[in-house]
Scaffold this motif. Sequence first.
Motif, PDB file in Angstrom:
ATOM      1  N   UNK B 140     -13.050 -33.642   4.720  1.00 19.84           N
ATOM      2  CA  UNK B 140     -12.642 -32.552   4.974  1.00 19.84           C
ATOM      3  C   UNK B 140     -10.822 -32.214   4.201  1.00 19.84           C
ATOM      4  N   UNK B 141     -10.223 -33.747   4.050  1.00 19.37           N
ATOM      5  CA  UNK B 141      -8.974 -33.270   3.586  1.00 19.37           C
ATOM      6  C   UNK B 141      -9.551 -32.760   1.617  1.00 19.37           C
ATOM      7  N   UNK B 142     -10.864 -33.114   1.356  1.00 16.79           N
ATOM      8  CA  UNK B 142     -11.202 -32.480  -0.203  1.00 16.79           C
ATOM      9  C   UNK B 142     -11.027 -30.889  -0.631  1.00 16.79           C
ATOM     10  N   UNK B 144      -9.329 -29.015   1.497  1.00 14.89           N
ATOM     11  CA  UNK B 144      -8.163 -28.800   1.734  1.00 14.89           C
ATOM     12  C   UNK B 144      -7.136 -28.504   0.170  1.00 14.89           C
ATOM     13  N   UNK B 145      -7.628 -30.050  -0.575  1.00 15.91           N
ATOM     14  CA  UNK B 145      -7.216 -30.039  -1.736  1.00 15.91           C
ATOM     15  C   UNK B 145      -8.019 -28.624  -2.948  1.00 15.91           C
ATOM     16  N   UNK B 148      -6.536 -24.676  -2.054  1.00 13.39           N
ATOM     17  CA  UNK B 148      -4.425 -25.483  -2.558  1.00 13.39           C
ATOM     18  C   UNK B 148      -5.594 -24.861  -4.509  1.00 13.39           C
TER      19      UNK B 148
END
Lengths: 295, 295
Positions: B140-142, B144-145, B148
């Motif tokens: 999930x974080x990846x 988001x990265x 961006x």
Amino acid sequence: MPVKVHGVILMNIEEWEEYRYVEAGIKESITLIEDPGLKKMVEHVCHSGGKRIRPIILLLVSEICSGSYSRSLNAALAVEMMHSASLIHDDLLDQGLVRRNLPSAPEKFGPSGALLCGDYLIAKSIAFISPYGEKVIQDFGKAGMDMAEGEVLDLKLEDESFGENDYFKCIYKKTASLFAISASIGAYTGGAEEELAERFSHFGNALGTAYQIVDDILEFLEVVEGKESKFTSETLPHIYMKSTSKEEALKKSIDCVKLHVAAAKETLETFRECPARDKLFQITDYITVDMLENL
Amino acid sequence: MPVKVHGVILMNIEEWEEYRYVEAGIKESITLIEDPGLKKMVEHVCHSGGKRIRPIILLLVSEICSGSYSRSLNAALAVEMMHSASLIHDDLLDQGLVRRNLPSAPEKFGPSGALLCGDYLIAKSIAFISPYGEKVIQDFGKAGMDMAEGEVLDLKLEDESFGENDYFKCIYKKTASLFAISASIGAYTGGAEEELAERFSHFGNALGTAYQIVDDILEFLEVVEGKESKFTSETLPHIYMKSTSKEEALKKSIDCVKLHVAAAKETLETFRECPARDKLFQITDYITVDMLENL
């Protein structure tokens, strides 16, 4: 580079092993960024001389709880990424020009680049916090929500109706909440139970509140070094000046700092005596009363 | 409100139980927002008629894998919050004026409010995703990265040197990556192992790529309804027009859509036959080839 406040050299946090541990972690994470443009922005933001206070607090609390902080580095990096993202987005909100004696991210890379760099760092913080389980991650997300909500409150600081309670609610959300979870997450990653983690959260909250009031006092007195923005907020001294003189408003604000510093230290006294706890005492003075010393 | 494209009413996703399940979850989460100003902004953004495609994909995949999606709602809400945040910040980047036939968040609440509302939703997504374990949260974080980083690439779309590969890398990161993890997280929350989750990720990636090319074709032909921004990106048809006629460029772009839709469907065929899989087939057409039907 040691921090000088009005010519006086304070303790040099850059010589601490915890500082160097965080710096190495940040450097390594930047090497993994693919896009050269994004990498340049993150480098500018992350290498602009921050004191790494929040991640160091997290590591020290973890050490107090478990005698080691090796399991806590990613949590510390997550906190620092969230903090760095908030600084970039703050500079967008306040049209910040200078940050830590360098051009701010919006000034150097434009508003679009700065916005995206902030979003990238928040997303990166999610990846960093991922190993630490539901309670830590939920608290981490809640702190992020508080920070955004605190800044929304900050937008309303100019309203005449904005009183002392509103101010403390605002600075709890926008500043103290990240200090509070830096301490409580340090406790959890050090294996602590909820009761002990909550006490560390209380410490972080008191320290973060004192820290923000000091920051506001320095801005009120226009003695902040290396930082410049078009917009500044109405803060505690301004609120007190609605009913007292400037001198009295300043004195009341400084007394408020001391009250919260005392509360932070009182809580610290309840934790296991060790070098890590001593360092937390040093940090508590270093970012609050030491900054006011030569006013 | 059924979605009309050039006067033709498509299937009405708002009548699906998965849609209503997501809507109820979003409504409930908004009631918990303390600050009235922030609540108003989140309501405006979250109730502006989004089709909830990504969370519905997540729920349907979870159902295919485990026969239920009750454990997956918070993951679905996390994905929708991340998506909504990216739309608000996109409108800041493109100086978006209208979004889903309503004033965009920056237009209605100003750039500061919109920036903070986006940050709040990203932080809220962290709280929502917190129960789902390290692998899901890291993915999930990846994503988001990637989103961006994809937008940073999008800022460079105007460069003459920007070719087909750059375009596909950009749309993978800024759009397809969230489709990919919507599907893979749906699999994990449905108890799937990595191999099956990866296949669902492949489906989401192909569908998300086709979806973005369709979006770009509609923008290229200026037939996008209810959306308006000052800046638009250079996209696949523009890239093809560097070496072919407008008609040929359009045809090549549409062929590219069909290629990715076929890949998505081919992957879908490999999953357990059930009503949830049928709905994924419907969504696949609904957000791609159905949108091109009357060109």
